[in-house]
Design an enzyme around this catalytic site. Structure first.
Site, PDB file in Angstrom:
ATOM      1  N   SER A   1      52.597   9.330  74.400  1.00 53.45           N
ATOM      2  CA  SER A   1      52.920   8.371  73.342  1.00 53.45           C
ATOM      3  C   SER A   1      52.437   8.904  71.997  1.00 53.45           C
ATOM      4  CB  SER A   1      52.257   7.022  73.611  1.00 53.45           C
ATOM      5  OG  SER A   1      52.350   6.168  72.488  1.00 53.45           O
TER       6      SER A   1
ATOM      7  N   TYR B   1      45.251   1.828  75.705  1.00 55.61           N
ATOM      8  CA  TYR B   1      46.535   2.513  75.794  1.00 55.61           C
ATOM      9  C   TYR B   1      46.481   3.852  75.059  1.00 55.61           C
ATOM     10  CZ  TYR B   1      51.525   3.449  75.391  1.00 55.61           C
ATOM     11  OH  TYR B   1      52.757   4.038  75.454  1.00 55.61           O
TER      12      TYR B   1
END
Length: 237
Positions: free
Chosen positions: A129, A143
């Protein structure tokens, strides 16, 4: 890849990017097995919060793919808010790390051992990501940390095993039009977030899938260790 039929395992394949990756890979010279938590639509079931789930998935995938896996695509991931004041903050942190990083690491380990055992080249494609480099919201420490770990792991694998023909790539999407991103955009004010993307829109799953397919099948060996950004220029390194 070799001229023989390429066998590929894709995690998180029930929707979004993972589903698009499977769809992009379905062609005459490729055999693909996908995973989801529930195992719907001919996908293998694996709940990565359960001990041993990654190893069991690997064995089931080998059985489905005639005993050989040439490419592993780690796409399964969890993106849920974890406010600092939440009573279950640590539990949420651990759950995200388990799904996003530990399960991916277990599968990477099994893949490398498999490639070594058969003395064959192989490829690993990890879907990380933009958050690995840019960070994320105050509710998403876990995350960002999990995806940063995935990038570091990918680079380590690439450096360690390139001489054996074992290649590793990481892809770092920004916002992509999946169910998880849609909910986040809505909760955080979509127009404001879109204004931060010079391209003016979020990515489509098929765009990320095309990058994953390239890494899985066509990327030259000298690209091993590469981290590929796909964020509409919202974060440029």
């Amino acid at each position: 890849m070799s001229n023989s039929k390429t066998h590929i395992l894709v995690t998180g394949a029930s929707r979004g990017i993972g589903k698009a990756i499977v769809e992009s890979l379905v062609q005459d010279n490729v055999s693909v097995v996908g995973q989801s938590t529930a195992g719907d639509d001919d996908l293998l079931a694996a709940d990565f919060t359960r001990d041993g789930a990654a190893g069991l998935l690997w064995q089931q995938a080998l059985e489905r793919l005639d005993g050989r896996i040439d490419v592993l695509v780690n796409n399964a991931g969890l993106f849920q808010p974890n406010p600092l004041a939440a009573d279950d903050w640590l539990e949420s942190w651990d759950r995200t790390m388990t799904i996003n990083l530990t399960a991916s690491a277990e599968l990477c380990r099994l893949a490398v051992l498999h490639f070594q055992q058969h003395d064959e080249p192989g490829r690993i494609v990890n879907i990380a990501s933009r958050a690995a480099y840019r960070g994320d919201s105050p509710d998403h420490w876990h995350y960002a940390a999990s995806k940063g770990g995935m990038v570091a792991m990918t680079k380590t694998i690439a450096r360690a095993y390139a001489r054996n023909g074992i290649l590793a790539f990481a892809i770092c999407p920004g916002f992509t039009m999946t169910g998880m991103a849609e909910d986040y955009l809505e909760s955080r004010g979509g127009d404001k977030l879109l204004a931060d993307i010079p391209l003016g829109r979020v990515a489509q799953p098929a765009e990320i899938a095309s990058i994953a397919r390239y890494c899985a099948l066509d990327a030259p060996p000298s690209m091993t260790g590469a981290v590929l950004d796909a964020n509409g220029a919202s974060f440029v390194r």
